[in-house]
Design a protein around this motif. Sequence first.
Motif, PDB file in Angstrom:
ATOM      1  N   GLU A   1       0.825  -1.205   0.000  1.00 52.14           N
ATOM      2  CA  GLU A   1       0.000   0.000   0.000  1.00 52.14           C
ATOM      3  C   GLU A   1       0.862   1.260   0.000  1.00 52.14           C
ATOM      4  OE1 GLU A   1      -4.145   1.507   1.918  1.00 52.14           O
ATOM      5  OE2 GLU A   1      -2.815   0.382   3.238  1.00 52.14           O
ATOM      6  N   GLU A   2       1.909   1.286   0.825  1.00 52.53           N
ATOM      7  CA  GLU A   2       2.794   2.449   0.833  1.00 52.53           C
ATOM      8  C   GLU A   2       3.504   2.594  -0.504  1.00 52.53           C
ATOM      9  OE1 GLU A   2       6.566   4.424   3.255  1.00 52.53           O
ATOM     10  OE2 GLU A   2       5.496   2.720   4.141  1.00 52.53           O
ATOM     11  N   LEU A   3       3.876   1.473  -1.112  1.00 49.00           N
ATOM     12  CA  LEU A   3       4.525   1.508  -2.423  1.00 49.00           C
ATOM     13  C   LEU A   3       3.604   2.157  -3.453  1.00 49.00           C
ATOM     14  CD1 LEU A   3       7.066   0.464  -4.027  1.00 49.00           C
ATOM     15  CD2 LEU A   3       5.642  -1.490  -4.659  1.00 49.00           C
ATOM     16  N   VAL A   4       2.326   1.791  -3.425  1.00 51.19           N
ATOM     17  CA  VAL A   4       1.354   2.359  -4.351  1.00 51.19           C
ATOM     18  C   VAL A   4       1.184   3.858  -4.107  1.00 51.19           C
ATOM     19  CG1 VAL A   4      -1.109   2.357  -4.924  1.00 51.19           C
ATOM     20  CG2 VAL A   4       0.132   0.195  -4.755  1.00 51.19           C
ATOM     21  N   CYS A   5       1.243   4.282  -2.849  1.00 46.35           N
ATOM     22  CA  CYS A   5       1.151   5.716  -2.538  1.00 46.35           C
ATOM     23  C   CYS A   5       2.358   6.475  -3.093  1.00 46.35           C
ATOM     24  CB  CYS A   5       1.049   5.921  -1.032  1.00 46.35           C
ATOM     25  SG  CYS A   5      -0.516   5.395  -0.314  1.00 46.35           S
ATOM     26  N   ARG A   6       3.531   5.866  -3.017  1.00 49.03           N
ATOM     27  CA  ARG A   6       4.755   6.519  -3.491  1.00 49.03           C
ATOM     28  C   ARG A   6       4.855   6.503  -5.019  1.00 49.03           C
ATOM     29  NH1 ARG A   6       9.711   6.231   0.367  1.00 49.03           N
ATOM     30  NH2 ARG A   6       8.790   5.958   2.436  1.00 49.03           N
ATOM     31  N   TYR A   7       4.304   5.454  -5.627  1.00 47.98           N
ATOM     32  CA  TYR A   7       4.382   5.311  -7.083  1.00 47.98           C
ATOM     33  C   TYR A   7       2.970   5.067  -7.625  1.00 47.98           C
ATOM     34  CZ  TYR A   7       9.309   4.774  -5.939  1.00 47.98           C
ATOM     35  OH  TYR A   7      10.582   4.991  -5.443  1.00 47.98           O
ATOM     36  N   PRO A   8       2.146   6.095  -7.636  1.00 45.79           N
ATOM     37  CA  PRO A   8       0.721   5.928  -7.960  1.00 45.79           C
ATOM     38  C   PRO A   8       0.441   5.502  -9.398  1.00 45.79           C
ATOM     39  CG  PRO A   8       1.290   8.256  -7.765  1.00 45.79           C
ATOM     40  CD  PRO A   8       2.473   7.485  -7.272  1.00 45.79           C
ATOM     41  N   GLU A   9       1.404   5.660 -10.291  1.00 42.63           N
ATOM     42  CA  GLU A   9       1.174   5.265 -11.680  1.00 42.63           C
ATOM     43  C   GLU A   9       1.392   3.770 -11.916  1.00 42.63           C
ATOM     44  OE1 GLU A   9       3.947   7.834 -13.634  1.00 42.63           O
ATOM     45  OE2 GLU A   9       2.431   9.380 -13.986  1.00 42.63           O
ATOM     46  N   ALA A  10       1.957   3.088 -10.936  1.00 42.76           N
ATOM     47  CA  ALA A  10       2.305   1.675 -11.115  1.00 42.76           C
ATOM     48  C   ALA A  10       1.057   0.800 -11.201  1.00 42.76           C
ATOM     49  CB  ALA A  10       3.188   1.206  -9.974  1.00 42.76           C
ATOM     50  N   LYS A  11       1.078  -0.136 -12.135  1.00 44.27           N
ATOM     51  CA  LYS A  11       0.031  -1.139 -12.247  1.00 44.27           C
ATOM     52  C   LYS A  11       0.455  -2.399 -11.477  1.00 44.27           C
ATOM     53  CE  LYS A  11      -2.746   1.021 -15.128  1.00 44.27           C
ATOM     54  NZ  LYS A  11      -4.165   1.379 -14.757  1.00 44.27           N
ATOM     55  N   ILE A  12      -0.520  -3.130 -10.958  1.00 43.90           N
ATOM     56  CA  ILE A  12      -0.244  -4.333 -10.167  1.00 43.90           C
ATOM     57  C   ILE A  12      -0.609  -5.566 -10.982  1.00 43.90           C
ATOM     58  CG2 ILE A  12      -0.821  -5.635  -8.087  1.00 43.90           C
ATOM     59  CD1 ILE A  12      -1.439  -2.951  -6.722  1.00 43.90           C
ATOM     60  N   ILE A  13       0.403  -6.373 -11.300  1.00 41.59           N
ATOM     61  CA  ILE A  13       0.168  -7.625 -12.028  1.00 41.59           C
ATOM     62  C   ILE A  13      -0.065  -8.732 -11.010  1.00 41.59           C
ATOM     63  CG2 ILE A  13       1.162  -9.325 -13.603  1.00 41.59           C
ATOM     64  CD1 ILE A  13       2.802  -7.075 -14.848  1.00 41.59           C
ATOM     65  N   CYS A  14      -1.225  -9.370 -11.083  1.00 44.22           N
ATOM     66  CA  CYS A  14      -1.581 -10.404 -10.103  1.00 44.22           C
ATOM     67  C   CYS A  14      -2.631 -11.315 -10.719  1.00 44.22           C
ATOM     68  CB  CYS A  14      -2.092  -9.767  -8.813  1.00 44.22           C
ATOM     69  SG  CYS A  14      -3.591  -8.765  -9.025  1.00 44.22           S
ATOM     70  N   ASN A  15      -2.950 -12.395 -10.014  1.00 44.19           N
ATOM     71  CA  ASN A  15      -4.044 -13.255 -10.469  1.00 44.19           C
ATOM     72  C   ASN A  15      -5.310 -12.948  -9.684  1.00 44.19           C
ATOM     73  OD1 ASN A  15      -4.134 -15.056  -8.074  1.00 44.19           O
ATOM     74  ND2 ASN A  15      -2.105 -15.694  -8.784  1.00 44.19           N
ATOM     75  N   ALA A  16      -6.388 -13.592 -10.033  1.00 49.20           N
ATOM     76  CA  ALA A  16      -7.684 -13.266  -9.417  1.00 49.20           C
ATOM     77  C   ALA A  16      -7.699 -13.533  -7.919  1.00 49.20           C
ATOM     78  CB  ALA A  16      -8.794 -14.059 -10.113  1.00 49.20           C
ATOM     79  N   LYS A  17      -7.066 -14.627  -7.497  1.00 47.82           N
ATOM     80  CA  LYS A  17      -7.036 -14.932  -6.060  1.00 47.82           C
ATOM     81  C   LYS A  17      -6.188 -13.908  -5.309  1.00 47.82           C
ATOM     82  CE  LYS A  17      -7.871 -19.903  -6.456  1.00 47.82           C
ATOM     83  NZ  LYS A  17      -7.326 -21.273  -6.231  1.00 47.82           N
ATOM     84  N   THR A  18      -5.110 -13.464  -5.939  1.00 51.10           N
ATOM     85  CA  THR A  18      -4.275 -12.436  -5.323  1.00 51.10           C
ATOM     86  C   THR A  18      -5.063 -11.147  -5.176  1.00 51.10           C
ATOM     87  OG1 THR A  18      -2.311 -13.402  -6.349  1.00 51.10           O
ATOM     88  CG2 THR A  18      -2.115 -11.162  -5.518  1.00 51.10           C
ATOM     89  N   LEU A  19      -5.800 -10.783  -6.203  1.00 51.79           N
ATOM     90  CA  LEU A  19      -6.602  -9.561  -6.154  1.00 51.79           C
ATOM     91  C   LEU A  19      -7.558  -9.584  -4.972  1.00 51.79           C
ATOM     92  CD1 LEU A  19      -7.504  -6.889  -7.460  1.00 51.79           C
ATOM     93  CD2 LEU A  19      -9.103  -8.228  -8.862  1.00 51.79           C
ATOM     94  N   ALA A  20      -8.210 -10.714  -4.758  1.00 51.89           N
ATOM     95  CA  ALA A  20      -9.130 -10.831  -3.619  1.00 51.89           C
ATOM     96  C   ALA A  20      -8.399 -10.655  -2.300  1.00 51.89           C
ATOM     97  CB  ALA A  20      -9.832 -12.187  -3.672  1.00 51.89           C
ATOM     98  N   MET A  21      -7.180 -11.203  -2.202  1.00 51.59           N
ATOM     99  CA  MET A  21      -6.415 -11.073  -0.958  1.00 51.59           C
ATOM    100  C   MET A  21      -5.917  -9.651  -0.746  1.00 51.59           C
ATOM    101  SD  MET A  21      -4.231 -14.512  -0.257  1.00 51.59           S
ATOM    102  CE  MET A  21      -5.057 -16.054   0.101  1.00 51.59           C
ATOM    103  N   ILE A  22      -5.550  -8.953  -1.813  1.00 50.30           N
ATOM    104  CA  ILE A  22      -5.141  -7.552  -1.670  1.00 50.30           C
ATOM    105  C   ILE A  22      -6.286  -6.760  -1.047  1.00 50.30           C
ATOM    106  CG2 ILE A  22      -4.513  -5.447  -2.915  1.00 50.30           C
ATOM    107  CD1 ILE A  22      -3.045  -7.214  -4.947  1.00 50.30           C
TER     108      ILE A  22
END
Length: 399
Positions: free
Chosen positions: A90-111
Amino acid sequence: MYCTKKITEDLTWVGANDRRLAMFEGVYSVPDGVSYNSYILKDDKTVLFDTVDKAVSKVFFENIAHVLGERKLDYIVVHHMEPDHSATLEELVCRYPEAKIICNAKTLAMIKQFFDFNVEDKAVLVKEGDVFETANHKFTFIMAPMVHWPEVMVSFDSATGTLFSADAFGTFGALNGAIFADEVDFMRDYLDEARRYYANIVGKYGPSVTALLKKASALDIKMICPLHGFVWRENIGAYIDKYLKWAAYTPEENGVMIAYASVYGNTENAAEIVSAKLRDKGIKTVMYDVSVKPASDVIASAFKWSHLVFASATYNAGIFVKMDEFLRDLAAHNIQNRTVAFIENGSWAPVSGKLMKEILAPCKNMNFIEKTLSVKSSLKPSQEEELCELVESIAADFQ
């Protein structure tokens, strides 16, 4: 100030070591610390592979800033959502807001379970066999469910033969300035900790590990980048061979691990005599007092040796507390394919042997030595023949 390590010309380790952590996951002692590995690729696109535990976040963000320089972060690949690899997401996303997150569907649910930021707008979902290219690199995603969480995936860069293996091929222990396994004497100094890591963290899920190894066997792997421990670029086959054995619950060595729980030393003495007589026959033995030795060490040893002997006092009409705890822990880690013998003690009603066997009986392919050595208070000279029968029964299994 930063502390990074070059893996290749465009791939850099930006993780950190934690030597102050006393208990990994609150369970496993890590006297030599642990590393949290994260990697940045600088191609036409910049890609960060996983994050780190919050305990080392300061060093982590310093490392990222140094490696990126003036460049932005384009992508974050999340192979595994366990917090020691995702707590700083979460802090990484705040520092680099343009970054996209590559993940699978189960990972997305856990995020979504762990964090409250809007991950939907950032997520790039992938599934088995999907490919992601950055110009000079081509990553194929391979699902690895239950190695050792259900959302786990790994990725393989066909351009360099690099496998980003999540928690597979990891080990306990800080890196101490090195980054490659060939920079240290891994088999001498780190193999025991690698085994302890595997047996306790991943060991329950041997079939899932075997499935991943089968997929990996089709890849031309030249380097392995795990989330804990060293990067492998030489003699990879020797380490994979260990994983093949561990995942199949195949003993690494022929020998006897003797674990005992003794109140006043009499059960220990019986175990010691059995060990000595086995040694006289040229059979390797190791011994552990489960009241003193951490369970994770003894579980790792059980994954190594072909034969197991458990000796316990009877306590409150049951198994001595520490042995009871240990055996249930061992059974929960899915131990299989072992020959097992028991020694019980009890001043008036020795029953621990029967109860120990009941705990391990559901485990697969266990060969139980029929005769249990039963001691009342202390081993007597009149039991010499009985003791020798037990030793002979164990020794006969080595022939």
